[in-house]
Design a protein around this motif. Structure first.
Motif, PDB file in Angstrom:
ATOM      1  N   PHE A 277       1.652   5.055   0.998  1.00 15.20           N
ATOM      2  CA  PHE A 277       1.371   6.053   2.032  1.00 15.20           C
ATOM      3  C   PHE A 277       1.975   7.402   1.662  1.00 15.20           C
ATOM      4  CE2 PHE A 277       0.633   2.279   4.517  1.00 15.20           C
ATOM      5  CZ  PHE A 277      -0.269   2.666   5.494  1.00 15.20           C
TER       6      PHE A 277
ATOM      7  N   MET B 109       0.836  -1.203   0.000  1.00 11.69           N
ATOM      8  CA  MET B 109       0.000   0.000   0.000  1.00 11.69           C
ATOM      9  C   MET B 109       0.872   1.255   0.000  1.00 11.69           C
ATOM     10  SD  MET B 109      -3.180   0.855   2.519  1.00 11.69           S
ATOM     11  CE  MET B 109      -4.412  -0.014   1.546  1.00 11.69           C
TER      12      MET B 109
ATOM     13  N   VAL C 102       5.747   1.750   8.757  1.00 10.50           N
ATOM     14  CA  VAL C 102       5.243   1.584   7.378  1.00 10.50           C
ATOM     15  C   VAL C 102       6.259   0.811   6.546  1.00 10.50           C
ATOM     16  CG1 VAL C 102       4.768   2.836   5.217  1.00 10.50           C
ATOM     17  CG2 VAL C 102       3.740   3.621   7.366  1.00 10.50           C
TER      18      VAL C 102
ATOM     19  N   VAL D   8      -0.224   1.357  11.868  1.00 10.99           N
ATOM     20  CA  VAL D   8      -0.106   1.193  10.416  1.00 10.99           C
ATOM     21  C   VAL D   8      -1.157   0.193   9.911  1.00 10.99           C
ATOM     22  CG1 VAL D   8       1.367   0.365   8.534  1.00 10.99           C
ATOM     23  CG2 VAL D   8       2.329   1.830  10.335  1.00 10.99           C
TER      24      VAL D   8
ATOM     25  N   ALA E 224      -1.327   8.600  -3.240  1.00 15.19           N
ATOM     26  CA  ALA E 224      -1.225   7.583  -2.185  1.00 15.19           C
ATOM     27  C   ALA E 224      -2.583   6.941  -1.911  1.00 15.19           C
ATOM     28  CB  ALA E 224      -0.704   8.236  -0.903  1.00 15.19           C
ATOM     29  N   ASP E 225      -2.533   5.723  -1.368  1.00 17.73           N
ATOM     30  CA  ASP E 225      -3.772   5.093  -0.899  1.00 17.73           C
ATOM     31  C   ASP E 225      -4.218   5.720   0.410  1.00 17.73           C
ATOM     32  OD1 ASP E 225      -3.867   3.015  -2.970  1.00 17.73           O
ATOM     33  OD2 ASP E 225      -2.037   2.279  -1.996  1.00 17.73           O
ATOM     34  N   ARG E 226      -3.263   6.145   1.228  1.00 20.25           N
ATOM     35  CA  ARG E 226      -3.594   6.753   2.521  1.00 20.25           C
ATOM     36  C   ARG E 226      -2.699   7.963   2.747  1.00 20.25           C
ATOM     37  NH1 ARG E 226      -6.676   3.460   1.727  1.00 20.25           N
ATOM     38  NH2 ARG E 226      -7.268   1.611   2.925  1.00 20.25           N
ATOM     39  N   LEU E 227      -3.337   9.064   3.167  1.00 22.19           N
ATOM     40  CA  LEU E 227      -2.593  10.231   3.640  1.00 22.19           C
ATOM     41  C   LEU E 227      -2.729  10.261   5.158  1.00 22.19           C
ATOM     42  CD1 LEU E 227      -1.226  13.096   3.289  1.00 22.19           C
ATOM     43  CD2 LEU E 227      -3.560  14.002   3.328  1.00 22.19           C
ATOM     44  N   ILE E 228      -1.602  10.311   5.853  1.00 21.42           N
ATOM     45  CA  ILE E 228      -1.637  10.421   7.317  1.00 21.42           C
ATOM     46  C   ILE E 228      -1.005  11.761   7.674  1.00 21.42           C
ATOM     47  CG2 ILE E 228      -1.209   9.228   9.494  1.00 21.42           C
ATOM     48  CD1 ILE E 228      -2.367   7.305   7.566  1.00 21.42           C
ATOM     49  N   THR E 229      -1.753  12.590   8.404  1.00 23.30           N
ATOM     50  CA  THR E 229      -1.269  13.916   8.781  1.00 23.30           C
ATOM     51  C   THR E 229      -0.893  13.927  10.250  1.00 23.30           C
ATOM     52  OG1 THR E 229      -2.746  14.893   7.154  1.00 23.30           O
ATOM     53  CG2 THR E 229      -1.838  16.371   8.814  1.00 23.30           C
TER      54      THR E 229
ATOM     55  N   LEU F 160       1.907  18.415  -1.943  1.00 26.68           N
ATOM     56  CA  LEU F 160       1.072  17.805  -0.899  1.00 26.68           C
ATOM     57  C   LEU F 160      -0.181  17.196  -1.519  1.00 26.68           C
ATOM     58  CD1 LEU F 160       0.131  17.227   2.027  1.00 26.68           C
ATOM     59  CD2 LEU F 160      -0.783  19.557   2.085  1.00 26.68           C
ATOM     60  N   LEU F 161      -0.825  17.971  -2.387  1.00 25.65           N
ATOM     61  CA  LEU F 161      -2.029  17.472  -3.046  1.00 25.65           C
ATOM     62  C   LEU F 161      -1.697  16.278  -3.926  1.00 25.65           C
ATOM     63  CD1 LEU F 161      -4.781  18.754  -2.564  1.00 25.65           C
ATOM     64  CD2 LEU F 161      -2.991  20.418  -2.186  1.00 25.65           C
TER      65      LEU F 161
ATOM     66  N   HIS G 273       5.302  -1.632   3.197  1.00 27.27           N
ATOM     67  CA  HIS G 273       4.525  -0.662   2.432  1.00 27.27           C
ATOM     68  C   HIS G 273       5.462   0.399   1.869  1.00 27.27           C
ATOM     69  CE1 HIS G 273       0.903  -2.503   3.925  1.00 27.27           C
ATOM     70  NE2 HIS G 273       1.240  -2.265   5.177  1.00 27.27           N
TER      71      HIS G 273
ATOM     72  N   ALA H 239      -1.172  13.312  -1.775  1.00 28.47           N
ATOM     73  CA  ALA H 239      -2.450  12.825  -1.238  1.00 28.47           C
ATOM     74  C   ALA H 239      -3.209  12.037  -2.297  1.00 28.47           C
ATOM     75  CB  ALA H 239      -3.291  14.003  -0.747  1.00 28.47           C
ATOM     76  N   LEU H 240      -3.168  12.528  -3.533  1.00 25.20           N
ATOM     77  CA  LEU H 240      -3.946  11.886  -4.591  1.00 25.20           C
ATOM     78  C   LEU H 240      -3.290  10.597  -5.076  1.00 25.20           C
ATOM     79  CD1 LEU H 240      -4.996  15.038  -6.645  1.00 25.20           C
ATOM     80  CD2 LEU H 240      -6.355  13.791  -4.979  1.00 25.20           C
TER      81      LEU H 240
ATOM     82  N   SER I 102      -7.128  13.136  10.635  1.00 20.57           N
ATOM     83  CA  SER I 102      -6.238  13.470  11.748  1.00 20.57           C
ATOM     84  C   SER I 102      -6.751  14.737  12.419  1.00 20.57           C
ATOM     85  CB  SER I 102      -4.817  13.709  11.228  1.00 20.57           C
ATOM     86  OG  SER I 102      -4.451  12.664  10.341  1.00 20.57           O
TER      87      SER I 102
ATOM     88  N   LYS J 190     -10.502  12.352  -0.856  1.00 16.79           N
ATOM     89  CA  LYS J 190      -9.423  12.665   0.091  1.00 16.79           C
ATOM     90  C   LYS J 190      -9.864  13.800   1.008  1.00 16.79           C
ATOM     91  CE  LYS J 190      -6.560   9.905  -2.022  1.00 16.79           C
ATOM     92  NZ  LYS J 190      -5.907   8.739  -1.459  1.00 16.79           N
TER      93      LYS J 190
ATOM     94  N   GLN K 208     -11.364  11.806  -8.326  1.00 19.76           N
ATOM     95  CA  GLN K 208     -10.805  12.426  -7.131  1.00 19.76           C
ATOM     96  C   GLN K 208     -11.531  13.714  -6.758  1.00 19.76           C
ATOM     97  OE1 GLN K 208      -8.403  11.088  -5.311  1.00 19.76           O
ATOM     98  NE2 GLN K 208      -6.876  10.056  -6.570  1.00 19.76           N
TER      99      GLN K 208
END
Lengths: 130, 93, 119
Positions: free
Chosen positions: A3, A1, A27, B80, A122-127, A115-116, A32, A119-120, B91, C115, C3
């Motif tokens: 990230f 996946m 990760v 994870v 990746a499968d997951r964005l973690i902030t 950043l955008l 991943h 985000a687009l 978040s 998103k 998206q």
């Protein structure tokens, strides 16, 4: 996946860069992929080369740099946020005739679009916020 | 569609998380969010029954917050895995 | 699923740069022609107060930035009703182009986007 990780807090006034580093290590350990690291807001301070924590404290900027270089990660520092906070690379220092530059090796200054984009893609964005 | 919510403070971030949480979502307390377990108001009691509540072990231990038995205590590896298992991560900070 | 992006902005306008930098993210997203929603929650709703006059503080007027959002295709700003109520704010005190989301509408609203970015 895939990230993407975003870091919005500085080492000295939030736990964000530390939490993000722990998470990033987990990760990678699980096989991943980290497609983008994006340092924004006060998170840009993580990339300064001239912070020197006391010897009995963890040197988080150094730990991040080692991790980024070891895994050849795409580590982007938002250029507008960084200029506001005094984190600049050589090119920006020359452009604005600043007396010094302090961006650590391993990081790249670029626009907020990264950043955008991260985000687009990746499968997951973690902030990790401040 | 399941969302993992991370919460890093027990004030506004916790309150906003509770407003955004949906059936089947999970909430993970990290950093100063672990103090929510001590707070007298206990905003997390408003969490719907079918939502899971987790706390990050290192952050609770660092702050001397003792953990009630019904809480699922996890490490970064599980964090994870939770992110992978949910469709999205929000978040709150 | 094509998206789309939801920018969730939760900070008051002038204490730090967080509100400004969240707005920048919304503008960048919209300028990439990604359908973009701006959602204000918590202290973020203070960004909507009319009559912001920032010439005496070293900050760009966020209220003025909100006025240009339609040029980027962001026609309305989504606002959490509970956050307004908690702060005693009335719609007539606020920026005009807003859409209020009532209690219980937020989870589905956020999930509609592929998103979500918290600020």
């Amino acid at each position: 996946m895939k990230f993407a990780l975003a870091v919005y807090g500085a080492p000295a006034n939030s736990q964000a860069p530390q939490s993000a580093l722990h998470f990033a290590r987990a990760v990678v350990a699980q096989g991943h992929e980290i497609v983008r690291l994006f340092f924004y807001q006060d998170g840009v301070n993580t990339a300064t080369a001239i912070a020197q924590p006391p010897q009995d404290e963890p040197d988080l900027p150094n730990e991040w740099q080692v991790f980024i270089q070891e895994h050849e990660l795409d580590a982007v520092v938002c250029i507008a946020a960084a200029l506001r906070r005094g984190v600049v690379d050589q090119a920006e220092a020359e452009r604005y005739q600043l007396s010094n530059h302090n961006l650590r090796a391993g990081y790249e200054l670029s626009g907020l679009g990264q950043l955008l984009d991260g985000a687009l893609m990746a499968d997951r964005l973690i902030t990790f916020g401040a | 569609m399941k969302t993992l919510h991370t919460v890093n403070k027990s004030g506004q971030p916790m309150a906003l998380c509770l407003r955004a949480v949906a059936t089947g979502d999970s909430v993970l307390l990290i950093e100063d969010g672990v103090y929510e377990l001590l707070s007298s108001g206990k905003k997390i009691e408003a969490l719907p029954d079918d939502c899971s509540l987790y706390v990050l072990d290192v952050d609770a231990r660092a702050r001397g917050v003792s953990l009630p038995e019904h809480i699922k205590v996890i490490g970064y590896d599980d964090f994870v895995a939770l992110a992978v298992d949910h469709d999205n991560v929000l978040s709150w900070f | 699923m094509s998206q789309s992006v939801c920018i969730i902005s939760t900070r008051a306008p002038y204490s730090g740069q967080a509100a400004r930098e969240a707005l920048d993210a919304a503008l960048v997203s919209a300028s990439y022609e990604i359908p973009t929603s701006l959602l204000l929650m918590g202290d973020g709703v203070f960004q909507l107060l009319k009559g912001q006059e920032t010439s005496d503080i070293p900050r760009k007027n966020l209220s003025a930035m909100l006025q240009v959002l339609p040029l980027y295709g962001i026609e309305t700003i989504y606002v959490d009703q509970v956050s307004l109520d908690e702060r005693g704010l009335n719609v007539e005190d606020l920026h005009d182009a807003i859409t209020i989301l009532g209690q219980g509408e937020l989870p589905l609203f956020i999930q509609k986007h592929s998103k979500a970015l918290n600020f």
